[in-house]
Motif scaffolding. Structure first.
Motif, mmCIF file in Angstrom:
data_model
loop_
_atom_site.group_PDB
_atom_site.id
_atom_site.type_symbol
_atom_site.label_atom_id
_atom_site.label_comp_id
_atom_site.label_asym_id
_atom_site.label_seq_id
_atom_site.Cartn_x
_atom_site.Cartn_y
_atom_site.Cartn_z
ATOM 1 N N THR A 1 -5.660 7.950 0.628
ATOM 2 C CA THR A 1 -4.541 7.506 1.456
ATOM 3 C C THR A 1 -4.451 8.499 2.611
ATOM 4 O O THR A 1 -4.243 9.683 2.418
ATOM 5 C CB THR A 1 -3.211 7.516 0.670
ATOM 6 O OG1 THR A 1 -3.048 8.810 0.096
ATOM 7 C CG2 THR A 1 -3.186 6.464 -0.419
ATOM 8 N N CYS A 2 -4.653 7.994 3.827
ATOM 9 C CA CYS A 2 -4.601 8.860 5.012
ATOM 10 C C CYS A 2 -3.132 8.881 5.430
ATOM 11 O O CYS A 2 -2.699 8.071 6.232
ATOM 12 C CB CYS A 2 -5.490 8.302 6.113
ATOM 13 S SG CYS A 2 -7.159 7.968 5.532
ATOM 14 N N ASN A 3 -2.380 9.761 4.814
ATOM 15 C CA ASN A 3 -0.912 9.716 4.940
ATOM 16 C C ASN A 3 -0.389 10.557 6.096
ATOM 17 O O ASN A 3 0.788 10.513 6.401
ATOM 18 C CB ASN A 3 -0.263 10.176 3.629
ATOM 19 C CG ASN A 3 -0.654 11.593 3.246
ATOM 20 O OD1 ASN A 3 -1.739 12.054 3.583
ATOM 21 N ND2 ASN A 3 0.235 12.291 2.579
ATOM 22 N N TYR A 4 -1.253 11.306 6.737
ATOM 23 C CA TYR A 4 -0.788 12.325 7.685
ATOM 24 C C TYR A 4 -1.566 12.198 8.979
ATOM 25 O O TYR A 4 -2.806 12.191 8.982
ATOM 26 C CB TYR A 4 -1.043 13.697 7.040
ATOM 27 C CG TYR A 4 -0.496 14.887 7.797
ATOM 28 C CD1 TYR A 4 0.810 14.906 8.284
ATOM 29 C CD2 TYR A 4 -1.306 16.004 8.005
ATOM 30 C CE1 TYR A 4 1.295 16.015 8.944
ATOM 31 C CE2 TYR A 4 -0.821 17.124 8.665
ATOM 32 C CZ TYR A 4 0.488 17.128 9.146
ATOM 33 O OH TYR A 4 0.963 18.229 9.799
ATOM 34 N N THR B 1 1.514 1.247 0.593
ATOM 35 C CA THR B 1 2.056 0.420 -0.488
ATOM 36 C C THR B 1 0.985 -0.545 -0.977
ATOM 37 O O THR B 1 0.419 -1.299 -0.175
ATOM 38 C CB THR B 1 3.291 -0.373 0.016
ATOM 39 O OG1 THR B 1 4.229 0.563 0.538
ATOM 40 C CG2 THR B 1 3.943 -1.166 -1.103
ATOM 41 N N LEU B 2 0.715 -0.511 -2.259
ATOM 42 C CA LEU B 2 -0.227 -1.459 -2.854
ATOM 43 C C LEU B 2 0.542 -2.274 -3.881
ATOM 44 O O LEU B 2 1.079 -1.710 -4.831
ATOM 45 C CB LEU B 2 -1.397 -0.738 -3.541
ATOM 46 C CG LEU B 2 -2.177 0.320 -2.748
ATOM 47 C CD1 LEU B 2 -3.281 0.927 -3.623
ATOM 48 C CD2 LEU B 2 -2.787 -0.277 -1.494
ATOM 49 N N ALA B 3 0.615 -3.597 -3.707
ATOM 50 C CA ALA B 3 1.366 -4.437 -4.656
ATOM 51 C C ALA B 3 0.566 -4.606 -5.951
ATOM 52 O O ALA B 3 -0.573 -4.152 -6.054
ATOM 53 C CB ALA B 3 1.679 -5.782 -4.012
ATOM 54 N N ASP B 4 1.147 -5.316 -6.919
ATOM 55 C CA ASP B 4 0.501 -5.506 -8.227
ATOM 56 C C ASP B 4 -0.888 -6.140 -8.068
ATOM 57 O O ASP B 4 -1.118 -6.934 -7.147
ATOM 58 C CB ASP B 4 1.338 -6.459 -9.099
ATOM 59 C CG ASP B 4 2.701 -5.866 -9.446
ATOM 60 O OD1 ASP B 4 2.907 -4.651 -9.213
ATOM 61 O OD2 ASP B 4 3.570 -6.625 -9.933
ATOM 62 N N ALA C 1 -2.268 5.036 6.617
ATOM 63 C CA ALA C 1 -0.842 4.702 6.519
ATOM 64 C C ALA C 1 -0.168 4.819 7.887
ATOM 65 O O ALA C 1 -0.637 5.582 8.729
ATOM 66 C CB ALA C 1 -0.184 5.644 5.518
ATOM 67 N N PRO C 2 0.920 4.077 8.122
ATOM 68 C CA PRO C 2 1.568 3.171 7.165
ATOM 69 C C PRO C 2 0.774 1.883 6.992
ATOM 70 O O PRO C 2 0.333 1.302 7.974
ATOM 71 C CB PRO C 2 2.928 2.893 7.825
ATOM 72 C CG PRO C 2 2.681 3.055 9.290
ATOM 73 C CD PRO C 2 1.633 4.115 9.409
ATOM 74 N N VAL D 1 -12.135 1.007 6.123
ATOM 75 C CA VAL D 1 -11.069 1.817 6.712
ATOM 76 C C VAL D 1 -9.954 0.832 7.043
ATOM 77 O O VAL D 1 -10.083 0.027 7.961
ATOM 78 C CB VAL D 1 -11.545 2.546 7.987
ATOM 79 C CG1 VAL D 1 -10.387 3.307 8.617
ATOM 80 C CG2 VAL D 1 -12.696 3.491 7.650
ATOM 81 N N ILE D 2 -8.914 0.851 6.244
ATOM 82 C CA ILE D 2 -7.862 -0.168 6.361
ATOM 83 C C ILE D 2 -6.755 0.367 7.253
ATOM 84 O O ILE D 2 -6.072 1.340 6.916
ATOM 85 C CB ILE D 2 -7.303 -0.530 4.968
ATOM 86 C CG1 ILE D 2 -8.421 -1.080 4.071
ATOM 87 C CG2 ILE D 2 -6.136 -1.507 5.071
ATOM 88 C CD1 ILE D 2 -9.068 -2.366 4.568
#
Ligand code: UD1
Ligand code: CA
Length: 460
Positions: free
Chosen positions: A386-389, A398-401, A413-414, A428-429
């Motif tokens: 997760t590239c959070n920064y 956020t990954l749903a079920d 992210a986001p 690379v999403i």
């Protein structure tokens, strides 16, 4: 009864060879003085006085407890002089319990025994003394008894006669005295002795002189009343403390592979049938449920692990909540804000931080999951990050079920991924994915036929 505690903590402790004041040296991760102050709380001290001298400011700032009454002893003129510095702030109604900042392992039970012999006798003025029998009493004040076996004096080692040196019963220094008596005796002490100090121990003879009986409690365990003057003694106290803690854990239903290879620096609460393998360190508040297994070399801080979870070898947990039946590690690192529901699997070389992960989800290999909200039955493939920064701010993933994340995916992210969506490996999403969609975000494969590998160049 009003109970006031005086803790002597003014000494330098030069034999520690340290910039840190002696009483701030830790046992089980907490300063020795901190342990003594916890005891004062445990026995419901109405007011606690601490006599400080060497490193006074540092001691005050480190302890940072506004309920403490500090007394400064700027020159160390002996234990009697030290207690005298706290006297003006002590109420006349009080029973005064004298403790030492470098004697951290005394138990509340032993102290209560000492305090209650005074309350049982209920005389107007009293003195109760804690003594201990030592095989080698060298250095300690000897307890001198008369022919009726009543204590009549304490003689310091340096002042003792050859006969008195043979006495094995020694002064622990810990005593409980009526404030009014202390206020009469301490000003009358003299420093006319070998060390030129005002000895607190001289009040014993004064009490006898005033017709006040000396009540004695004996400590069964010498380590409880042992002080730490050197780092060697500090280590001995640490080992004793850890052994005692390990025994409590085993009696409470935890199996330890080796009671000498577990360290608890804080509080560890274990359920029944917990198994802890060798070399584990627990810090802060750790709670472990029934049937949990902890593998070797784990370091667990401020975490809560629910029943039947398994923490495999070499995992590091800090501020984590682990649900029932989870499987963590080997070599996992759960950082603060990690909350795992039941049946979650976190595998090797996975780091999580501020991550909520739902029931049955798996992050099995080589991933970083930070600032993430992950639903149930999500599979996060190997090497997912997760590239959070962005170098300035942090963003959420956020990954749903039922999401399936292919290996080596970067989730920039986001970003939000809808229920049961699939991500192709190596993606690379950067944008959201709707429910049920497949996202593939990687360079297209090109196959070049007839391609020749480079040839080795001829050297001149
Ligand atoms: C003291 C007792 C001795 C007892 C022994 C137990 C006296 C005179 N002797 O001896 O009978 O067997 O403890 O360990 O009391 N302190 C101050 N200010 C001072 C002097 C001492 O705060 O002016 C503190 C020290 O930091 C230490 C404690 O009081 O924590 C004991 O002082 P120390 O000099 O070590 O006494 P001992 O000679 O060991
Ligand atoms: Ca001492």
């Amino acid at each position: 009864m009003t109970l006031e505690v005086v803790v002597l903590a003014a000494g330098q402790g030069s034999r520690m060879r340290s910039a840190l004041p002696k009483v701030l040296h830790p046992i089980a991760g907490k300063s020795m003085l901190g342990h003594v102050l916890d005891l004062a709380k445990a026995i419901a001290s109405n007011k606690t006085h601490v006599v400080i001298g060497h490193g006074a400011e540092q001691v005050k700032q480190t302890i940072a407890d506004t309920a403490i009454q500090w007394a400064l002893q700027s020159e160390q003129k002996g234990t009697g002089h030290a207690v005298a510095q706290a006297l003006p702030a002590i109420s006349d109604q009080a029973q005064v319990l004298i403790l030492y900042g470098d004697v951290p392992l005394i138990t509340a039970e032993t102290l209560m025994q000492l305090i209650t012999i005074n309350t049982e006798k209920a005389a107007a003025e009293q003195l109760a003394l804690l003594t201990v029998e030592l095989a080698n009493p060298a250095g300690y004040g000897r307890i001198v008894r008369n022919s009726d076996n009543r204590v009549v004096a304490i003689v310091e080692h340096k002042e003792a006669s050859v006969e008195q040196l043979k006495i094995n019963e020694v002064n622990t220094g810990i005593m409980c005295v009526s404030a009014t008596a202390l206020k009469r005796w301490l000003p009358a002490l003299s420093a006319n002795n070998v060390q030129g100090e005002y000895y607190l121990t001289d009040i014993i003879a004064m009490a006898v002189n005033d017709g006040i009986a000396i009540n004695v409690a004996k400590a069964d365990e010498p380590m409880e009343v042992q002080g730490a003057n050197t780092r060697l003694q500090l280590e001995q106290l640490e080992r004793f403390y850890q052994r005692r803690y390990a025994e409590q854990l085993m009696l409470a239903g935890a199996s330890l592979a080796d009671a000498s290879r577990i360290d608890v620096r804080g509080s560890l609460i274990t359920g029944s049938d917990v198994f802890i393998d060798i070399n584990c360190v627990f810090e802060g508040e750790v709670i472990i449920g029934d049937g949990v297994r902890i593998g070797p070399n784990c370091h667990i801080t401020n975490s809560n692990i629910a029943s039947k979870a398994e923490i495999k070898a070499n995992s590091v947990l800090e501020g984590a909540v682990v649900g029932e039946d989870c499987s963590i590690g080997p070599f996992a690192r759960l950082r603060p804000g990690t909350v795992l529901a039941a049946d979650v699997k976190i595998g090797n070389f996975v780091e999580t931080k501020k991550a909520n992960i739902g029931i049955g989800s798996k992050v099995s290999h080589l991933s970083y999951i930070g600032d993430a909200e992950i639903g149930c039955n999500v599979n996060v493939g190997a090497g997912t990050i997760t590239c959070n920064y962005d170098g300035v701010n942090k963003y959420k993933t956020t990954l749903a079920d039922d999401v399936f994340v292919g290996s080596n995916t970067a989730l920039v992210a986001p970003v939000t991924v809808g229920k049961a969506a699939t991500i192709g490996a190596g993606s690379v999403i950067t944008g959201n994915i709707a429910e049920g969609e497949l996202a593939v975000a990687r360079g297209k494969q090109r196959n070049i036929s007839g391609w020749q590998r480079p040839k080795k160049l001829a050297r001149d």
